[in-house]
Design a protein around this motif. Structure first.
Motif, mmCIF file in Angstrom:
data_model
loop_
_atom_site.group_PDB
_atom_site.id
_atom_site.type_symbol
_atom_site.label_atom_id
_atom_site.label_comp_id
_atom_site.label_asym_id
_atom_site.label_seq_id
_atom_site.Cartn_x
_atom_site.Cartn_y
_atom_site.Cartn_z
ATOM 1 N N ILE A 131 -13.342 -24.270 20.100
ATOM 2 C CA ILE A 131 -12.662 -23.560 19.029
ATOM 3 C C ILE A 131 -11.289 -24.181 18.836
ATOM 4 O O ILE A 131 -10.533 -24.352 19.787
ATOM 5 C CB ILE A 131 -12.524 -22.051 19.356
ATOM 6 N N LEU A 132 -10.982 -24.507 17.587
ATOM 7 C CA LEU A 132 -9.698 -25.097 17.226
ATOM 8 C C LEU A 132 -8.812 -23.999 16.650
ATOM 9 O O LEU A 132 -9.220 -23.297 15.723
ATOM 10 C CB LEU A 132 -9.898 -26.209 16.191
ATOM 11 N N VAL A 133 -7.629 -23.842 17.208
ATOM 12 C CA VAL A 133 -6.656 -22.879 16.689
ATOM 13 C C VAL A 133 -5.560 -23.695 16.009
ATOM 14 O O VAL A 133 -4.912 -24.519 16.644
ATOM 15 C CB VAL A 133 -6.074 -21.986 17.800
ATOM 16 N N LYS A 134 -5.370 -23.462 14.715
ATOM 17 C CA LYS A 134 -4.408 -24.228 13.927
ATOM 18 C C LYS A 134 -3.081 -23.485 13.805
ATOM 19 O O LYS A 134 -3.042 -22.259 13.859
ATOM 20 C CB LYS A 134 -4.959 -24.478 12.525
ATOM 21 N N ASN A 135 -2.024 -24.246 13.595
ATOM 22 C CA ASN A 135 -0.674 -23.731 13.362
ATOM 23 C C ASN A 135 -0.160 -22.871 14.515
ATOM 24 O O ASN A 135 0.443 -21.824 14.308
ATOM 25 C CB ASN A 135 -0.606 -22.963 12.037
ATOM 26 N N VAL A 136 -0.392 -23.343 15.725
ATOM 27 C CA VAL A 136 0.062 -22.656 16.931
ATOM 28 C C VAL A 136 1.501 -23.087 17.235
ATOM 29 O O VAL A 136 1.802 -24.279 17.203
ATOM 30 C CB VAL A 136 -0.852 -23.014 18.129
ATOM 31 N N PRO A 137 2.404 -22.144 17.517
ATOM 32 C CA PRO A 137 3.769 -22.521 17.890
ATOM 33 C C PRO A 137 3.764 -23.386 19.148
ATOM 34 O O PRO A 137 3.076 -23.087 20.119
ATOM 35 C CB PRO A 137 4.445 -21.174 18.165
ATOM 36 N N MET A 138 4.515 -24.471 19.107
ATOM 37 C CA MET A 138 4.600 -25.401 20.221
ATOM 38 C C MET A 138 5.992 -25.337 20.846
ATOM 39 O O MET A 138 6.878 -24.659 20.337
ATOM 40 C CB MET A 138 4.328 -26.829 19.736
ATOM 41 N N THR B 86 6.994 -32.806 21.442
ATOM 42 C CA THR B 86 6.354 -31.515 21.210
ATOM 43 C C THR B 86 5.231 -31.340 22.225
ATOM 44 O O THR B 86 4.404 -32.231 22.415
ATOM 45 C CB THR B 86 5.785 -31.455 19.785
ATOM 46 N N TYR B 87 5.224 -30.173 22.877
ATOM 47 C CA TYR B 87 4.235 -29.869 23.913
ATOM 48 C C TYR B 87 3.547 -28.548 23.612
ATOM 49 O O TYR B 87 4.107 -27.675 22.960
ATOM 50 C CB TYR B 87 4.909 -29.755 25.293
ATOM 51 N N GLU B 88 2.358 -28.401 24.157
ATOM 52 C CA GLU B 88 1.609 -27.161 24.051
ATOM 53 C C GLU B 88 2.285 -26.098 24.910
ATOM 54 O O GLU B 88 2.708 -26.366 26.030
ATOM 55 C CB GLU B 88 0.186 -27.429 24.556
ATOM 56 N N ASN B 89 2.378 -24.881 24.394
ATOM 57 C CA ASN B 89 2.905 -23.748 25.145
ATOM 58 C C ASN B 89 1.763 -23.233 26.027
ATOM 59 O O ASN B 89 0.833 -22.595 25.550
ATOM 60 C CB ASN B 89 3.395 -22.665 24.172
ATOM 61 N N LEU B 90 1.821 -23.529 27.318
ATOM 62 C CA LEU B 90 0.705 -23.211 28.216
ATOM 63 C C LEU B 90 0.480 -21.712 28.364
ATOM 64 O O LEU B 90 -0.668 -21.260 28.451
ATOM 65 C CB LEU B 90 0.922 -23.865 29.577
ATOM 66 N N GLN B 91 1.550 -20.919 28.391
ATOM 67 C CA GLN B 91 1.371 -19.465 28.475
ATOM 68 C C GLN B 91 0.666 -18.950 27.233
ATOM 69 O O GLN B 91 -0.230 -18.111 27.310
ATOM 70 C CB GLN B 91 2.719 -18.756 28.630
ATOM 71 N N LEU B 92 1.074 -19.461 26.072
ATOM 72 C CA LEU B 92 0.445 -19.038 24.830
ATOM 73 C C LEU B 92 -1.018 -19.477 24.785
ATOM 74 O O LEU B 92 -1.890 -18.718 24.388
ATOM 75 C CB LEU B 92 1.216 -19.593 23.630
ATOM 76 N N THR B 93 -1.308 -20.695 25.203
ATOM 77 C CA THR B 93 -2.684 -21.197 25.206
ATOM 78 C C THR B 93 -3.571 -20.338 26.115
ATOM 79 O O THR B 93 -4.694 -19.980 25.749
ATOM 80 C CB THR B 93 -2.730 -22.666 25.646
ATOM 81 N N PRO C 162 8.133 -25.929 16.015
ATOM 82 C CA PRO C 162 7.082 -26.807 15.490
ATOM 83 C C PRO C 162 5.714 -26.188 15.748
ATOM 84 O O PRO C 162 5.535 -25.423 16.691
ATOM 85 C CB PRO C 162 7.269 -28.096 16.283
ATOM 86 N N LYS C 163 4.773 -26.536 14.900
ATOM 87 C CA LYS C 163 3.426 -25.991 15.051
ATOM 88 C C LYS C 163 2.434 -27.132 15.202
ATOM 89 O O LYS C 163 2.650 -28.232 14.721
ATOM 90 C CB LYS C 163 3.089 -25.123 13.842
ATOM 91 N N GLY C 164 1.358 -26.849 15.895
ATOM 92 C CA GLY C 164 0.327 -27.852 16.122
ATOM 93 C C GLY C 164 -1.023 -27.191 16.276
ATOM 94 O O GLY C 164 -1.191 -26.020 15.966
ATOM 95 N N GLU C 165 -1.976 -27.948 16.790
ATOM 96 C CA GLU C 165 -3.329 -27.441 16.998
ATOM 97 C C GLU C 165 -3.654 -27.415 18.476
ATOM 98 O O GLU C 165 -3.196 -28.269 19.233
ATOM 99 C CB GLU C 165 -4.338 -28.341 16.281
ATOM 100 N N VAL C 166 -4.437 -26.419 18.878
ATOM 101 C CA VAL C 166 -4.876 -26.287 20.259
ATOM 102 C C VAL C 166 -6.395 -26.147 20.244
ATOM 103 O O VAL C 166 -6.942 -25.352 19.484
ATOM 104 C CB VAL C 166 -4.239 -25.041 20.925
ATOM 105 N N ILE D 175 -9.782 -21.353 13.828
ATOM 106 C CA ILE D 175 -9.064 -20.098 13.655
ATOM 107 C C ILE D 175 -7.620 -20.426 13.316
ATOM 108 O O ILE D 175 -7.013 -21.300 13.928
ATOM 109 C CB ILE D 175 -9.106 -19.249 14.944
ATOM 110 N N GLU D 176 -7.065 -19.726 12.353
ATOM 111 C CA GLU D 176 -5.636 -19.843 12.045
ATOM 112 C C GLU D 176 -4.875 -18.931 12.995
ATOM 113 O O GLU D 176 -5.264 -17.782 13.204
ATOM 114 C CB GLU D 176 -5.357 -19.428 10.605
#
Length: 106
Positions: free
Chosen positions: A58-65, A72-79, A42-46, A99-100
């Motif tokens: 800064i908003l990053v769109k379509n980030v893998p969650m 659905t949770y934010e991937n903390l390592q990726l963030t 799933p993808k979301g925004e961070v 940013i996409e």
């Protein structure tokens, strides 16, 4: 030797799938490497905040969650990796407020 662009791509992909093991990812020849699992998640925004008082957003769109038990949770390592990359790369930190995620892989 990897240039800064290749290293940025390696860091992002390593944060998603390789448990931040950049060397392992590099050994897979990052220019040809595309993990098919990226399309399945799933993808979301961070939203990332920069500056001493968080004055730049800064908003990053379509980030893998991460999906766990239907949530659905934010991937903390990726963030954390995204923050590091955006803060250190003037192409992304200057003037852009949205940013996409895919733009970070180009």
């Amino acid at each position: 030797m990897l240039n800064s662009h290749d290293m940025r791509i390696a860091k992002v992909k390593a944060a998603i799938f390789e448990s931040r093991n950049v060397e392992r990812l590099i050994s897979k020849a990052i220019r040809a490497y595309r993990d098919p699992r990226l399309n399945e998640v799933p993808k979301g925004e961070v939203t990332l905040y920069f500056g001493n008082n968080g004055e730049k957003e800064i908003l990053v769109k379509n980030v893998p969650m991460v999906e766990l038990e239907g949530q659905t949770y934010e991937n903390l390592q990726l963030t954390a990796t995204l923050e590091e990359i955006i803060e250190s790369d003037s192409n992304f930190s200057q003037g852009k407020y949205v940013i996409e995620f895919e733009d970070l892989l180009k």
